[in-house]
Design an enzyme around this catalytic site. Structure first.
Site, PDB file in Angstrom:
ATOM      1  N   ALA A  63       4.573  11.585  -5.966  1.00  0.00           N
ATOM      2  CA  ALA A  63       3.675  12.128  -7.085  1.00  0.00           C
ATOM      3  C   ALA A  63       4.421  13.363  -7.925  1.00  0.00           C
ATOM      4  CB  ALA A  63       2.637  12.417  -6.996  1.00  0.00           C
ATOM      5  N   GLY A 102       3.824   8.170  -3.182  1.00  0.00           N
ATOM      6  CA  GLY A 102       3.492   7.118  -4.112  1.00  0.00           C
ATOM      7  C   GLY A 102       4.593   6.373  -4.257  1.00  0.00           C
ATOM      8  N   GLU A 105       4.507   4.008  -1.499  1.00  0.00           N
ATOM      9  CA  GLU A 105       3.225   2.952  -1.859  1.00  0.00           C
ATOM     10  C   GLU A 105       3.922   1.856  -2.963  1.00  0.00           C
ATOM     11  OE1 GLU A 105       0.498   6.269  -2.676  1.00  0.00           O
ATOM     12  OE2 GLU A 105      -0.917   4.891  -1.635  1.00  0.00           O
ATOM     13  N   GLU A 125       0.865  12.741   2.439  1.00  0.00           N
ATOM     14  CA  GLU A 125      -0.184  13.288   1.597  1.00  0.00           C
ATOM     15  C   GLU A 125      -1.274  14.372   2.460  1.00  0.00           C
ATOM     16  OE1 GLU A 125       0.754  10.245   1.469  1.00  0.00           O
ATOM     17  OE2 GLU A 125       0.919   9.726  -0.527  1.00  0.00           O
TER      18      GLU A 125
END
Ligand code: NAI
Length: 656
Positions: A63, A102, A105, A125
């Protein structure tokens, strides 16, 4: 403005490239452009498949850190991933560098994944107090076995490309041309487009020992919430329909992102990034670090030599005689061997490292080194002698450093013709593993010496914090202060076991008395004896630790210290309790009981007062530097942010 997400068409295949230096973070701009590209491509009937890749040194590394902790900006990542997953055509992720958070993901929302052999994949995370928020806990265990997904999500550690291939996280590795391999794969992948991961059940979820795992995670987390939340999210993922699990995951993610622990962990992350900032503005070339000298090959000298060898430097170690040199060599060999056994380096790396190492009692061997680090006994006379000899043999441009724990760097520098070339480089044991390096700036330390310290920290991948000169610098000074106060608490009625338990409950891996037993009580004892003549007689002094040393209780190495280790375990020892009671009677103190909260309040209070003194004396450059020292060097629980952070938040004791 240059586009953050480019698109090129090659023979019906869209090549979509994220180009957002330095690490292709998924900021709002990237998310918006990527979503627009997905929609455009899906609307073009001439396109059969898409390859998603990144420019620069890495795939999406996570992120955008500037958005962390702030309200989500539209489009949010799940929206972009839904569009990719639901697209008419297959998308193939071509991963090089690291696909983290992210980024992973995003790769999971694609139809297939191809990776460069050196790529790494991870969901870190939890290290920021959160869980994945865009399908990580839902898509990952539908692609790889649940037990592997649990390790990745709750541990936060990345896996290598070969592991990723073995567990099914990637479909294929490409050792040559990643993009071409991804294009060929995309041609095949989509005929017809395979079903979405969301339409599959979790892999091997029935074989998971959820209870056993929860126990292990809880023990390791020491009060950090995110790892258990991550496990619960994966359990939900196994039990709920995928789309429902996605909703639950997002809610959990948003709740955790707004939590106190996530705020503290973000603070720790940014504090570490900012540590040693003053060093970046020094405009002076560092000394050559290809060949480095180390004086003294005991615990620290051998550890420092190992760290230097692992960074690729040649190391020349000076010891008192041939036999001590051989012992030092054996220590370095053992440390390298242990690194091989841990899987941190290969046997070839270790062999090459030891080939760059020499140990001898011949001090002229040091003369061609750009930097020499002294790690001899903690004794001012011995160290002053070493420095004046080094000054005589080392060329004027060489930098001289001391690893002293407490001694006055200015007094060592005085023995040299040019004190500007002297600084402190305070490593932590084991020096090749601990991340912290205190760079001690003496009164006369020059810019070249400081820039050498900074360059060394970078080379060794250590977090550097600058400290001025004082007894114990930043970390040992704070530790000495709170250790002293813990001993006063013993006089006032607390027991070593109770203080240690309170610290462990707060999140420390060990209590202060357990730590002392592990590292040995004699070092601090010698230190107290050294400073006895200068001690202010009006200052209260607790003699309990001295008494234990006098009766041979030096810690684990003598099987007795604050605790008894004679039968292999750690037991409370009546002899220690007796010593405490005797000293209490002599001091005329009436014992009272302590709660865990009272103990931690006292410890934090002392840390904070000492931290403020370090700031007002100009020893520490910032409150966040002090926290970095306590977090990375002294086991302060990271999810608490640090003593100065708690002070700033007006949180006296986080039990409250
Ligand atoms: P140590 O006693 O294990 O090793 C000292 C070594 O220096 C011995 O091998 C000795 O033979 C050698 N030596 C002594 N005089 C010498 C001389 N004139 N020339 C060449 N070699 C000489 O001590 P340790 O624990 O490695 O500590 C070294 C320094 O590092 C001390 O200043 C200590 O305060 C500091 N330090 C220690 C830490 C620890 O956890 N042990 C942590 C951080 C710093």
């Amino acid at each position: 403005m240059a586009s953050l997400v480019g698109c090129e068409l090659r023979d019906g295949i869209a090549i979509v490239t994220i180009d957002a230096p330095p690490v292709n973070a998924l900021g709002q701009g990237v998310r918006a452009e990527l979503l627009a590209r997905v929609r455009e491509i899906d609307g073009n009937p001439d396109i059969r498949a898409a390859v998603l890749c990144c420019a620069g040194r890495t795939f999406v590394a996570g992120a955008d850190i500037n958005e962390l902790g702030k309200p989500p900006l539209s489009p949010v990542l799940p929206e972009v991933l839904d569009a990719i997953e639901g697209a008419r055509i297959p998308w193939v992720a071509a991963v090089h560098g690291t696909a983290l958070g992210g980024g992973l993901e995003l790769a999971l929302a694609c139809t297939a994944r191809i990776a460069d052999g050196k790529a790494k994949f991870g969901l870190p995370e939890v290290t920021l107090g959160m869980i994945p928020g865009a399908g990580g806990t839902v898509r990952l265990p539908r692609l790889i076995p649940m037990c592997d997904a649990v390790d990745m999500v709750t541990g936060g550690k990345p896996v290598t490309a070969s592991t990723a291939l073995a567990i099914g996280l990637v479909d294929r590795l490409s050792e040559t041309d990643l993009l071409s391999a991804a294009i060929s794969y995309a041609e095949l992948a989509g005929q017809p487009k395979p079903a979405s991961l969301l339409d599959r059940p979790c892999r091997d979820a029935a074989e998971m020992d959820w209870q056993g795992k929860a126990k292990a995670i809880q023990a390791k987390a020491r009060g950090a919430e995110a790892p258990m939340e991550a496990l619960d999210a994966l359990k939900d993922s196994a039990q709920l329909p995928a789309r429902e699990a996605l909703k639950q995951e997002r809610q959990r993610f948003l709740r955790l992102a707004a939590s106190d622990q996530a705020a503290a962990l973000r603070y720790a992350f940014f504090s570490e990034r900012n540590a040693g900032r003053s060093l970046t503005s020094i405009d002076s070339a560092p000394a050559d670090l290809q060949r480095i000298g180390v004086v003294g090959g005991g615990t620290m000298g051998a550890g420092i030599a190992t760290a230097l060898l692992l960074s690729g430097s040649e190391v020349r170690l000076l010891e008192r005689d041939t036999s001590a040199a051989e012992t030092a060599r054996a220590r370095v060999d053992d440390m390298l061997g242990a690194s091989v056994a841990r899987g941190a380096i290969s046997r070839e790396d270790a062999d090459q490292a030891i080939d760059r190492f020499t140990a001898s009692p011949d001090e002229t061997a040091l003369a061609s080194c750009g930097l020499v680090i002294e790690a001899v006994f903690e004794d001012m006379d011995v160290k002053r002698d070493v420095f004046s000899r080094l000054d005589a043999i080392m060329p004027a441009e060489a930098v001289l450093a001391t690893n002293t724990s407490y001694l006055d760097v200015n007094r060592l520098a005085e023995t040299t013709v040019d004190p500007a070339r002297v600084l402190g480089l305070h490593f932590f044991a084991p020096a090749h593993l601990m991340k912290l390096l205190e760079i001690v700036r003496g009164r006369d330390t020059g810019r070249r010496a400081l820039s050498t310290g900074a360059a060394l920290a970078k080379r060794l991948k250590k977090t550097a914090v600058v400290s001025g000169v004082c007894h114990g610098f930043i970390g040992n000074r704070i530790m000495a202060a709170y250790r002293r106060d813990c001993e006063f608490m013993l006089l006032e009625g607390a027991s070593p076991a109770q203080i240690d338990a309170a610290m462990r409950n707060f999140g420390f891996a060990m209590g202060i008395f357990e730590v002392q037993d592990m590292s040995g009580l004699d070092i601090a004892w010698a230190q107290r004896k050294n400073t006895e003549s200068t001690r202010d007689p009006s200052e209260p002094y607790c003699r309990i630790a001295d008494k234990l040393c006098e009766i041979g209780r030096l810690g684990r190495k003598t099987k007795r210290g604050w605790y008894d280790y004679s039968d292999g375990g750690q037991k409370i020892d009546p002899q220690v309790i007796r010593v405490i009671e005797e000293e209490r009677t002599k001091a005329g103190v009436t014992a009272h009981s302590f709660s865990d909260e009272q103990i931690m309040k006292r410890i934090l209070g002392v840390m904070q007062r000492e931290g403020q003194a370090l700031l007002s004396e100009g020893v520490a450059e910032s409150a966040s530097d002090i926290d970095v020292v306590m977090l990375t060097g002294y086991g302060f629980p990271r999810h608490r942010g640090g003593p100065m952070y708690l002070f700033g938040q007006q949180i006296e004791c986080a039990f409250l």
